[in-house]
Design a protein around this motif. Structure first.
Motif, PDB file in Angstrom:
ATOM      1  N   UNK A  36       0.742  -0.995  -0.138  1.00  0.00           N
ATOM      2  CA  UNK A  36       0.159   0.146   0.065  1.00  0.00           C
ATOM      3  C   UNK A  36       0.743   1.262  -0.050  1.00  0.00           C
ATOM      4  N   UNK A  43      -6.528   7.530   3.082  1.00  0.00           N
ATOM      5  CA  UNK A  43      -6.224   6.292   3.283  1.00  0.00           C
ATOM      6  C   UNK A  43      -5.383   5.363   2.610  1.00  0.00           C
ATOM      7  N   UNK A  91       4.788   7.168   2.146  1.00  0.00           N
ATOM      8  CA  UNK A  91       4.929   6.354   3.207  1.00  0.00           C
ATOM      9  C   UNK A  91       3.983   4.708   2.648  1.00  0.00           C
ATOM     10  N   UNK A  93       3.435   0.843   2.992  1.00  0.00           N
ATOM     11  CA  UNK A  93       3.082  -0.064   3.873  1.00  0.00           C
ATOM     12  C   UNK A  93       2.929  -1.568   3.290  1.00  0.00           C
ATOM     13  N   UNK A 109      -0.401  -5.615   9.191  1.00  0.00           N
ATOM     14  CA  UNK A 109       0.549  -4.791   8.601  1.00  0.00           C
ATOM     15  C   UNK A 109       1.782  -4.786   9.330  1.00  0.00           C
ATOM     16  N   UNK A 110       2.919  -4.346   8.252  1.00  0.00           N
ATOM     17  CA  UNK A 110       4.169  -3.639   8.658  1.00  0.00           C
ATOM     18  C   UNK A 110       4.169  -2.499   9.324  1.00  0.00           C
ATOM     19  N   UNK A 111       5.463  -1.912   9.590  1.00  0.00           N
ATOM     20  CA  UNK A 111       5.296  -0.932  10.487  1.00  0.00           C
ATOM     21  C   UNK A 111       5.530   0.371   9.436  1.00  0.00           C
ATOM     22  N   UNK A 112       5.630   0.160   8.287  1.00  0.00           N
ATOM     23  CA  UNK A 112       5.765   1.146   7.308  1.00  0.00           C
ATOM     24  C   UNK A 112       7.130   1.616   6.792  1.00  0.00           C
TER      25      UNK A 112
ATOM     26  N   UNK B  34     -13.169  -5.208  10.005  1.00  0.00           N
ATOM     27  CA  UNK B  34     -11.839  -4.742  10.729  1.00  0.00           C
ATOM     28  C   UNK B  34     -11.978  -3.417  11.192  1.00  0.00           C
ATOM     29  N   UNK B  36      -8.820  -0.743  12.540  1.00  0.00           N
ATOM     30  CA  UNK B  36      -7.246  -0.705  12.715  1.00  0.00           C
ATOM     31  C   UNK B  36      -6.926   0.626  13.658  1.00  0.00           C
ATOM     32  N   UNK B  38      -4.132   3.498  13.842  1.00  0.00           N
ATOM     33  CA  UNK B  38      -2.529   3.771  13.257  1.00  0.00           C
ATOM     34  C   UNK B  38      -2.309   5.011  13.899  1.00  0.00           C
ATOM     35  N   UNK B  43       2.624   1.848  10.786  1.00  0.00           N
ATOM     36  CA  UNK B  43       1.714   1.117  10.230  1.00  0.00           C
ATOM     37  C   UNK B  43       0.429   0.763  11.128  1.00  0.00           C
ATOM     38  N   UNK B  44      -0.654   0.470  10.527  1.00  0.00           N
ATOM     39  CA  UNK B  44      -1.897   0.202  11.241  1.00  0.00           C
ATOM     40  C   UNK B  44      -1.788  -1.286  11.935  1.00  0.00           C
ATOM     41  N   UNK B  46      -3.745  -4.132  13.927  1.00  0.00           N
ATOM     42  CA  UNK B  46      -5.289  -4.558  14.023  1.00  0.00           C
ATOM     43  C   UNK B  46      -5.913  -4.563  15.192  1.00  0.00           C
ATOM     44  N   UNK B  49     -11.688  -7.899  14.564  1.00  0.00           N
ATOM     45  CA  UNK B  49     -11.751  -8.525  13.323  1.00  0.00           C
ATOM     46  C   UNK B  49     -13.120  -9.386  13.593  1.00  0.00           C
ATOM     47  N   UNK B  88      -8.986   3.176  11.484  1.00  0.00           N
ATOM     48  CA  UNK B  88      -9.571   2.861  10.157  1.00  0.00           C
ATOM     49  C   UNK B  88     -10.410   1.797  10.159  1.00  0.00           C
ATOM     50  N   UNK B  92     -13.815  -6.700   3.678  1.00  0.00           N
ATOM     51  CA  UNK B  92     -13.720  -7.486   2.398  1.00  0.00           C
ATOM     52  C   UNK B  92     -14.751  -8.809   2.206  1.00  0.00           C
ATOM     53  N   UNK B  97      -9.837 -11.770  -1.681  1.00  0.00           N
ATOM     54  CA  UNK B  97     -10.522 -10.401  -2.126  1.00  0.00           C
ATOM     55  C   UNK B  97      -9.809  -9.107  -1.596  1.00  0.00           C
ATOM     56  N   UNK B  98      -9.761  -8.079  -2.448  1.00  0.00           N
ATOM     57  CA  UNK B  98      -9.145  -6.905  -2.114  1.00  0.00           C
ATOM     58  C   UNK B  98     -10.009  -6.407  -0.771  1.00  0.00           C
ATOM     59  N   UNK B  99      -9.087  -5.783   0.307  1.00  0.00           N
ATOM     60  CA  UNK B  99      -9.667  -5.012   1.539  1.00  0.00           C
ATOM     61  C   UNK B  99      -9.919  -3.778   1.186  1.00  0.00           C
ATOM     62  N   UNK B 101     -10.842   0.173   2.499  1.00  0.00           N
ATOM     63  CA  UNK B 101     -10.482   0.816   3.829  1.00  0.00           C
ATOM     64  C   UNK B 101     -11.317   2.034   3.613  1.00  0.00           C
ATOM     65  N   UNK B 102     -11.706   2.244   4.962  1.00  0.00           N
ATOM     66  CA  UNK B 102     -12.285   3.657   5.121  1.00  0.00           C
ATOM     67  C   UNK B 102     -11.193   4.818   5.062  1.00  0.00           C
ATOM     68  N   UNK B 103     -11.370   6.195   5.123  1.00  0.00           N
ATOM     69  CA  UNK B 103     -10.419   7.251   5.153  1.00  0.00           C
ATOM     70  C   UNK B 103      -9.727   7.168   6.515  1.00  0.00           C
TER      71      UNK B 103
END
Lengths: 118, 111
Positions: A36, A43, A91, A93, A109-112, B34, B36, B38, B43-44, B46, B49, B88, B92, B97-99, B101-103
């Motif tokens: 990402x 987002x 950024x 990720x 997720x990784x830390x980015x 989910x 998340x 951040x 990174x986000x 979790x 879920x 966030x 999915x 399938x692709x996840x 996300x909200x903004x």
């Protein structure tokens, strides 16, 4: 819980050089990893889906020759930004889903990695 | 129309308040939901879920999904300054399938 490690966390490079970012799943197998990009106050934007042992699937508008993805093992995917330009500063990720026998489907997720191209 | 709508905030609350974060979605095929958290420049992470409709509780966090109205919520009880982050929502349909996300909603808990 499952951990995804991303390295480096921060990188600064000169315009025209290439930068490689690694993404590792530390305690689970991941046949599929995701890359990402996130801009400030926006987002996550999916760039590509990395598939172990096969070619990555890129989202519309993402240049595959610009963002090279390699997924050589069940625990490692790499993203290489080739011939980086300042507009590539962002950024990045990675994420991975547990695809082992106890697959829960959760996305970790990784830390980015913050890339700055001068 | 975006597939997942989320108010970006910012949302400011006093310490100890109950926080309610919400998202709506449009695709009835979405089955997994989910939340998340951040922190800035990270990174986000979790938090919750869930599958299909219903509630799920984990400590001070409760996730709620109402598939009939396509509405998902995250409640945070006894909010702490350390809860200050962007939250966030994501969803999915299953498999690989692709996840989507909200903004993200930026939350600030004021001591």
């Amino acid at each position: 819980g499952a951990v995804v490690s991303q390295h480096p966390s921060r990188v600064i490079c000169k315009s025209g050089t290439s930068v490689k970012i690694e993404c590792r799943s530390l305690d689970f197998q991941a046949t599929t990893m995701f890359w990402y990009r996130q801009f400030p106050k926006q987002s996550l934007m999916l760039m590509a889906t990395s598939n172990e042992g096969s070619k990555a699937t890129y989202e519309q508008g993402v240049e595959k020759d610009k963002f090279l993805i390699n997924h050589a093992s069940l625990t490692l995917s790499t993203l290489t930004v080739t011939s980086a330009h300042p507009e590539d500063s962002s950024f990045y990720i990675c994420s991975a889903r547990d695809s082992g026998p106890l697959n829960t489907g959760e996305l970790f997720f990784g830390e980015g990695s913050r890339l700055t191209v001068l | 129309q975006k597939e997942v709508e989320q108010d970006p905030g910012p949302l400011s609350v006093p310490e100890g308040a109950i926080v309610s974060l919400n998202c709506t979605y449009s695709n009835s095929a979405f089955q997994y939901f989910m939340w998340y958290r951040q922190y800035s420049r990270k990174g986000p992470e979790l938090l919750m879920y869930t599958y299909s409709s219903g509630n799920k509780e984990d400590g001070r966090f409760t996730a709620q999904v109402d598939k009939s109205s396509k509405y998902i919520s995250l409640f945070i009880r006894d909010s702490q300054p350390s809860d200050s982050a962007t939250y966030l929502c994501a969803t999915y349909s299953g498999g690989y399938q692709k996840v989507t996300f909200g903004i993200g909603t930026k939350l600030q808990v004021i001591p």
